[in-house]
Design a protein around this motif. Structure first.
Motif, PDB file in Angstrom:
ATOM      1  N   GLN A  11       9.756  -3.906  -7.269  1.00 20.87           N
ATOM      2  CA  GLN A  11      10.244  -2.678  -7.900  1.00 20.87           C
ATOM      3  C   GLN A  11       9.437  -2.374  -9.160  1.00 20.87           C
ATOM      4  O   GLN A  11       9.053  -1.232  -9.407  1.00 20.87           O
ATOM      5  N   LEU A  12       9.169  -3.403  -9.943  1.00 24.63           N
ATOM      6  CA  LEU A  12       8.396  -3.240 -11.165  1.00 24.63           C
ATOM      7  C   LEU A  12       6.983  -2.765 -10.854  1.00 24.63           C
ATOM      8  O   LEU A  12       6.459  -1.875 -11.544  1.00 24.63           O
ATOM      9  N   LEU A  13       6.367  -3.322  -9.825  1.00 21.17           N
ATOM     10  CA  LEU A  13       5.033  -2.871  -9.419  1.00 21.17           C
ATOM     11  C   LEU A  13       5.047  -1.386  -9.069  1.00 21.17           C
ATOM     12  O   LEU A  13       4.190  -0.623  -9.520  1.00 21.17           O
ATOM     13  N   ARG A  14       6.019  -1.007  -8.258  1.00 19.70           N
ATOM     14  CA  ARG A  14       6.111   0.396  -7.834  1.00 19.70           C
ATOM     15  C   ARG A  14       6.279   1.319  -9.030  1.00 19.70           C
ATOM     16  O   ARG A  14       5.556   2.309  -9.183  1.00 19.70           O
ATOM     17  N   LYS A  15       7.219   0.980  -9.895  1.00 16.40           N
ATOM     18  CA  LYS A  15       7.498   1.839 -11.042  1.00 16.40           C
ATOM     19  C   LYS A  15       6.328   1.875 -12.027  1.00 16.40           C
ATOM     20  O   LYS A  15       6.054   2.911 -12.625  1.00 16.40           O
ATOM     21  N   SER A  16       5.634   0.748 -12.186  1.00 12.40           N
ATOM     22  CA  SER A  16       4.509   0.716 -13.118  1.00 12.40           C
ATOM     23  C   SER A  16       3.345   1.577 -12.629  1.00 12.40           C
ATOM     24  O   SER A  16       2.474   1.955 -13.411  1.00 12.40           O
ATOM     25  N   HIS A  17       3.331   1.889 -11.334  1.00 11.69           N
ATOM     26  CA  HIS A  17       2.310   2.776 -10.776  1.00 11.69           C
ATOM     27  C   HIS A  17       2.856   4.191 -10.567  1.00 11.69           C
ATOM     28  O   HIS A  17       2.218   5.019  -9.921  1.00 11.69           O
ATOM     29  N   ASN A  18       4.045   4.431 -11.105  1.00 12.18           N
ATOM     30  CA  ASN A  18       4.689   5.755 -11.044  1.00 12.18           C
ATOM     31  C   ASN A  18       4.888   6.266  -9.623  1.00 12.18           C
ATOM     32  O   ASN A  18       4.742   7.450  -9.344  1.00 12.18           O
ATOM     33  N   TYR A  19       5.235   5.335  -8.711  1.00  8.76           N
ATOM     34  CA  TYR A  19       5.552   5.718  -7.350  1.00  8.76           C
ATOM     35  C   TYR A  19       7.068   5.766  -7.185  1.00  8.76           C
ATOM     36  O   TYR A  19       7.777   4.914  -7.712  1.00  8.76           O
ATOM     37  N   THR A  20       7.526   6.745  -6.429  1.00 16.79           N
ATOM     38  CA  THR A  20       8.913   6.709  -5.977  1.00 16.79           C
ATOM     39  C   THR A  20       8.934   5.802  -4.742  1.00 16.79           C
ATOM     40  O   THR A  20       7.871   5.456  -4.192  1.00 16.79           O
ATOM     41  N   GLN A  21      10.116   5.459  -4.282  1.00 19.66           N
ATOM     42  CA  GLN A  21      10.197   4.676  -3.051  1.00 19.66           C
ATOM     43  C   GLN A  21       9.569   5.454  -1.900  1.00 19.66           C
ATOM     44  O   GLN A  21       8.874   4.886  -1.061  1.00 19.66           O
ATOM     45  N   GLU A  22       9.788   6.765  -1.904  1.00 19.44           N
ATOM     46  CA  GLU A  22       9.216   7.625  -0.860  1.00 19.44           C
ATOM     47  C   GLU A  22       7.684   7.622  -0.927  1.00 19.44           C
ATOM     48  O   GLU A  22       7.006   7.517   0.101  1.00 19.44           O
ATOM     49  N   LEU A  47       3.878  -9.916   6.685  1.00 14.98           N
ATOM     50  CA  LEU A  47       2.537 -10.269   6.213  1.00 14.98           C
ATOM     51  C   LEU A  47       1.592  -9.065   6.191  1.00 14.98           C
ATOM     52  O   LEU A  47       0.832  -8.875   5.234  1.00 14.98           O
ATOM     53  N   GLU A  48       1.645  -8.242   7.224  1.00 12.13           N
ATOM     54  CA  GLU A  48       0.775  -7.059   7.288  1.00 12.13           C
ATOM     55  C   GLU A  48       1.050  -6.114   6.112  1.00 12.13           C
ATOM     56  O   GLU A  48       0.120  -5.613   5.469  1.00 12.13           O
ATOM     57  N   ILE A  49       2.320  -5.912   5.809  1.00 11.58           N
ATOM     58  CA  ILE A  49       2.689  -5.026   4.695  1.00 11.58           C
ATOM     59  C   ILE A  49       2.356  -5.686   3.362  1.00 11.58           C
ATOM     60  O   ILE A  49       1.895  -5.017   2.431  1.00 11.58           O
ATOM     61  N   LEU A  50       2.561  -6.997   3.262  1.00  9.84           N
ATOM     62  CA  LEU A  50       2.182  -7.695   2.029  1.00  9.84           C
ATOM     63  C   LEU A  50       0.693  -7.509   1.745  1.00  9.84           C
ATOM     64  O   LEU A  50       0.293  -7.311   0.593  1.00  9.84           O
ATOM     65  N   LEU A  51      -0.121  -7.537   2.784  1.00 13.72           N
ATOM     66  CA  LEU A  51      -1.553  -7.326   2.613  1.00 13.72           C
ATOM     67  C   LEU A  51      -1.840  -5.911   2.102  1.00 13.72           C
ATOM     68  O   LEU A  51      -2.639  -5.719   1.182  1.00 13.72           O
ATOM     69  N   LYS A  52      -1.147  -4.928   2.669  1.00 10.53           N
ATOM     70  CA  LYS A  52      -1.320  -3.541   2.209  1.00 10.53           C
ATOM     71  C   LYS A  52      -0.881  -3.390   0.746  1.00 10.53           C
ATOM     72  O   LYS A  52      -1.543  -2.711  -0.036  1.00 10.53           O
ATOM     73  N   ILE A  53       0.236  -4.028   0.407  1.00 13.34           N
ATOM     74  CA  ILE A  53       0.734  -3.955  -0.971  1.00 13.34           C
ATOM     75  C   ILE A  53      -0.261  -4.603  -1.925  1.00 13.34           C
ATOM     76  O   ILE A  53      -0.562  -4.060  -2.994  1.00 13.34           O
ATOM     77  N   SER A  54      -0.794  -5.754  -1.521  1.00 13.15           N
ATOM     78  CA  SER A  54      -1.742  -6.453  -2.400  1.00 13.15           C
ATOM     79  C   SER A  54      -2.994  -5.616  -2.625  1.00 13.15           C
ATOM     80  O   SER A  54      -3.525  -5.573  -3.738  1.00 13.15           O
ATOM     81  N   LYS A  55      -3.461  -4.924  -1.595  1.00  6.90           N
ATOM     82  CA  LYS A  55      -4.636  -4.047  -1.746  1.00  6.90           C
ATOM     83  C   LYS A  55      -4.295  -2.833  -2.619  1.00  6.90           C
ATOM     84  O   LYS A  55      -5.096  -2.440  -3.469  1.00  6.90           O
ATOM     85  N   LEU A  56      -3.127  -2.272  -2.397  1.00  9.47           N
ATOM     86  CA  LEU A  56      -2.714  -1.092  -3.163  1.00  9.47           C
ATOM     87  C   LEU A  56      -2.642  -1.394  -4.658  1.00  9.47           C
ATOM     88  O   LEU A  56      -3.103  -0.608  -5.488  1.00  9.47           O
ATOM     89  N   TYR A  57      -2.085  -2.546  -5.011  1.00  7.68           N
ATOM     90  CA  TYR A  57      -1.897  -2.892  -6.416  1.00  7.68           C
ATOM     91  C   TYR A  57      -3.012  -3.791  -6.966  1.00  7.68           C
ATOM     92  O   TYR A  57      -2.958  -4.200  -8.120  1.00  7.68           O
ATOM     93  N   ASP A  58      -3.984  -4.130  -6.110  1.00  7.29           N
ATOM     94  CA  ASP A  58      -5.102  -4.982  -6.504  1.00  7.29           C
ATOM     95  C   ASP A  58      -4.632  -6.338  -7.045  1.00  7.29           C
ATOM     96  O   ASP A  58      -5.024  -6.783  -8.126  1.00  7.29           O
ATOM     97  N   ILE A  59      -3.753  -6.961  -6.271  1.00  6.36           N
ATOM     98  CA  ILE A  59      -3.244  -8.299  -6.586  1.00  6.36           C
ATOM     99  C   ILE A  59      -3.262  -9.111  -5.298  1.00  6.36           C
ATOM    100  O   ILE A  59      -3.488  -8.559  -4.223  1.00  6.36           O
ATOM    101  N   THR A  60      -3.027 -10.407  -5.394  1.00  3.34           N
ATOM    102  CA  THR A  60      -2.993 -11.242  -4.191  1.00  3.34           C
ATOM    103  C   THR A  60      -1.572 -11.278  -3.622  1.00  3.34           C
ATOM    104  O   THR A  60      -0.598 -10.975  -4.329  1.00  3.34           O
ATOM    105  N   ILE A  61      -1.492 -11.668  -2.373  1.00  7.59           N
ATOM    106  CA  ILE A  61      -0.174 -11.842  -1.755  1.00  7.59           C
ATOM    107  C   ILE A  61       0.600 -12.915  -2.507  1.00  7.59           C
ATOM    108  O   ILE A  61       1.799 -12.795  -2.733  1.00  7.59           O
TER     109      ILE A  61
END
Length: 162
Positions: A11-22, A47-61
């Motif tokens: 949640q913190l990652l999402r909000k820190s990037h100013n994304y809504t859940q949508e 795992l597939e989504i974790l990989l997408k999230i890690s790429k989106l936020y430039d962090i590791t799984i």
């Protein structure tokens, strides 16, 4: 792996990037409900989504599953009094009333007074009575979750300022 810490971190990652859940759901090509389930701790991304999230936020799984919150800003629940009150109030608002009151059951009178001042709309005595007796492990767990959240926020602030 603490589901509650992971959910709050997501949640913190999402909000820190100013994304809504949508917004996040569209970027990951998933439903908004899936994002909500992660952020409430009822599910964890596959795992597939974790990989997408890690790429989106430039962090590791691993950063997602085991957030590195060292060095901690605080190490003990009693130290929450060093956090500026407005910031502390914002952090504690992320916890439901019963969780906050449970954490306060093991806190000093000073910390209880501080929280009662920060949340004048909560009747702490009535809530304590409705919760009843609580195992010390539950009190300590809730205190640790609050300390972890404070430290996660401190970590984000440090990364944001770099």
């Amino acid at each position: 792996m603490n589901m509650d810490t992971i959910s709050r971190y997501l949640q913190l990652l999402r909000k820190s990037h100013n994304y809504t859940q949508e917004d996040l759901a569209k970027r990951l090509d998933i439903s908004r409900q899936a994002v909500s389930k992660w952020e409430t701790g009822t599910a964890i991304p596959d795992l597939e989504i974790l990989l997408k999230i890690s790429k989106l936020y430039d962090i590791t799984i691993n950063d997602i599953l085991e957030p590195n919150i060292q060095p901690p800003k605080i190490t003990d629940f009693e130290q929450i009094s060093i956090i500026p009150e407005k910031k502390l109030q914002e952090i504690l608002k992320q916890f439901d009333t019963n969780s906050l009151v449970t954490a306060l059951m093991g806190a000093s009178p000073e910390i209880n007074s501080l929280c009662e001042r920060l949340f004048p709309d909560i009747d702490f005595e009535v809530t304590r009575n409705s919760i009843g007796r609580v195992r010390i492990e539950n009190v300590e767990d809730m205190q640790n979750q609050i300390v972890s959240m404070i430290n996660l926020l401190a970590l984000f602030e440090n990364h944001a300022s770099v």
